[in-house]
Design an enzyme around this catalytic site. Structure first.
Site, PDB file in Angstrom:
ATOM      1  N   GLY A  27      -3.315  -3.506   2.603  1.00 13.39           N
ATOM      2  CA  GLY A  27      -4.269  -3.418   1.491  1.00 13.39           C
ATOM      3  C   GLY A  27      -3.847  -2.407   0.456  1.00 13.39           C
ATOM      4  CG  HIS A  30       1.274  -1.496  -5.147  1.00 14.70           C
ATOM      5  ND1 HIS A  30       2.446  -2.206  -5.008  1.00 14.70           N
ATOM      6  CD2 HIS A  30       1.211  -0.670  -4.072  1.00 14.70           C
ATOM      7  CE1 HIS A  30       3.076  -1.815  -3.932  1.00 14.70           C
ATOM      8  NE2 HIS A  30       2.348  -0.899  -3.318  1.00 14.70           N
ATOM      9  N   GLY A  32       3.694  -4.446  -6.573  1.00 13.57           N
ATOM     10  CA  GLY A  32       4.726  -4.710  -5.568  1.00 13.57           C
ATOM     11  C   GLY A  32       4.247  -5.762  -4.569  1.00 13.57           C
ATOM     12  CG  HIS A  33       1.037  -4.934  -1.812  1.00 12.99           C
ATOM     13  ND1 HIS A  33       0.506  -3.748  -2.250  1.00 12.99           N
ATOM     14  CD2 HIS A  33       1.444  -4.711  -0.538  1.00 12.99           C
ATOM     15  CE1 HIS A  33       0.577  -2.842  -1.287  1.00 12.99           C
ATOM     16  NE2 HIS A  33       1.152  -3.395  -0.236  1.00 12.99           N
ATOM     17  N   GLY A 144       8.762  -6.396   2.046  1.00 14.94           N
ATOM     18  CA  GLY A 144       9.457  -5.721   0.951  1.00 14.94           C
ATOM     19  C   GLY A 144      10.667  -4.937   1.439  1.00 14.94           C
ATOM     20  CE  LYS A 146       8.058   2.617  -0.972  1.00 15.05           C
ATOM     21  NZ  LYS A 146       7.317   2.600   0.272  1.00 15.05           N
ATOM     22  CB  SER A 182       4.532   3.452  -2.266  1.00 12.53           C
ATOM     23  OG  SER A 182       3.838   3.968  -1.150  1.00 12.53           O
ATOM     24  NE  ARG A 184       1.468   6.749   3.832  1.00  9.05           N
ATOM     25  CZ  ARG A 184       1.829   5.808   4.710  1.00  9.05           C
ATOM     26  NH1 ARG A 184       2.839   4.997   4.440  1.00  9.05           N
ATOM     27  NH2 ARG A 184       1.185   5.681   5.861  1.00  9.05           N
TER      28      ARG A 184
END
Ligand code: PAF
Length: 279
Positions: A27, A30, A32-33, A144, A146, A182, A184
C-alpha cells in the site's frame, strides 16, 4: 474494481482466470507502484493487486506500526489504473492461525546485503509471497527492481518450487532528481528529501569508477560510503555484486566483464533508504 478481503471470496472471484497478472504491494501507492500495474497489464489480464502490510517481514525494532497506511487513496489510484481486483486481507484473513510453516531463502542470498541488516526479512517476504501466489494463482507477477535482492529471491523461489508464475522485474521509477520512489520517502523532512538523491549519486559514482576501469572495488565502495557519511548519512552498505547471484565479483569476473550491480542501503536521519544501479 472489486475489493476482496477473504481468501474464499478471492478464490470464487478468480476461478477460471488463467492469465492473471499480479502486483503485490504493502500500500501507500505512488507512481512507482502504478508503473508496476501498467507493466502487469501488458503481461496479462485481469490485473490483480494486493495491499497487505506483512508483519512477518518486519524486525522487532522496525516500522511495522508506523508504516504508512493510506487505503482510500490507494483504492482511488488502483481504480484509475483499471485494476480488476484488489485483494486487501486483514491479518486475521491471511494468517488466521500462527503462520508456523515458513519459506526460507538460502543463506547465500537471504543473509547478505539486506538480509544481513534485516534478519528474517526475506523469510517473511518469501512466506507472504508464496501465500499470496497460492491465493491469487497468477500467471505472472510484477516486482520492482528497486528491491533488487527481493526480486531475485522471489524469482529463484518461484523457479525452484516450479511455481506456475513468471516473475517480471520492472525498472525503478525515479523522481526528477534521481531519488527512487519509495513509500518510506514520506518519512523524510523537507531538508532530508533535498539530500536524499545523494544515495543515487553515490551509486553513480561507483558505477562510473568501475566503468572507467577502477577495479579496486573495495576502495571504490569505501570512498562512496565515506562521501555519504561526510554528508550526515549512516550507510549500512554500498556493495558491488554480480547480477547473476548477488555474490561479490572475483578479479576474474571483473576482467571478463561479468554483469554487475551496485546496491546500497543507508540511513538519513531515522529513514533507511535502499537503491541500486546496474553497471
Ligand atoms: O515489496 C513489497 O512491497 C513487499 O515486500 C511485498 C512484495 C508486497 C511482500 O510483502
Amino acid at each position: 474494481m472489486k475489493i476482496i478481503t477473504t481468501i474464499d471470496e478471492l478464490r470464487d472471484q478468480m476461478r477460471g482466470q488463467l492469465r492473471t497478472a499480479f502486483v503485490p504491494t504493502m500500500g501507500n501507492l505512488h507512481e512507482g507502484h502504478l508503473s508496476l500495474m501498467r507493466l502487469a497489464r501488458k503481461h496479462g489480464d485481469p490485473v490483480v493487486a494486493s495491499i497487505f502490510v506483512n508483519r512477518l517481514q518486519f524486525g522487532p525494532n522496525e516500522d511495522f506500526d508506523k508504516y504508512p497506511r493510506t487505503f482510500q487513496a490507494d483504492v482511488e489510484k488502483l481504480e484509475k489504473e483499471g485494476v480488476y481486483v484488489l485483494f486487501a486481507p486483514t491479518e486475521k484473513d491471511l494468517y488466521p492461525e500462527p503462520q508456523e510453516y515458513r519459506v526460507q531463502p538460502p543463506d547465500t542470498l537471504g543473509n547478505t546485503l539486506e538480509g544481513e541488516f534485516r534478519p528474517g526479512f526475506f523469510g517473511g517476504v518469501c512466506t507472504v509471497v508464496t501465500k499470496l501466489f497460492s491465493c491469487v494463482q497468477p500467471r505472472v507477477a510484477v516486482f520492482g527492481k528497486k528491491d533488487y535482492q527481493q526480486l531475485m529471491i522471489v524469482r529463484n523461489m518461484a523457479r525452484q518450487f516450479a511455481m506456475p508464475t513468471e516473475i517480471i522485474g520492472a525498472e525503478t521509477f525515479r523522481a526528477e532528481d534521481g531519488l527512487a520512489l519509495s513509500s518510506r520517502n514520506m518519512y523524510l523532512s523537507p531538508e532530508e528529501r533535498a539530500e536524499a538523491p545523494a544515495l543515487y549519486q553515490g551509486l553513480n559514482f561507483v558505477a562510473n569508477e568501475i566503468r572507467g576501469g577502477h577495479l579496486d572495488i573495495f576502495s571504490v565502495e569505501r570512498e562512496a560510503m565515506a562521501q555519504l557519511s561526510a554528508r550526515g548519512w549512516k550507510p549500512d552498505y554500498i556493495s558491488v555484486r554480480k547480477r547473476i547471484d548477488l555474490q561479490p565479483p572475483s578479479a576474474g569476473d571483473l576482467a571478463q566483464g561479468t554483469p554487475l550491480v551496485v546496491l546500497a542501503a543507508a540511513k538519513l536521519g531515522t529513514t533507511r533508504l535502499i537503491d541500486n544501479l546496474e553497471i
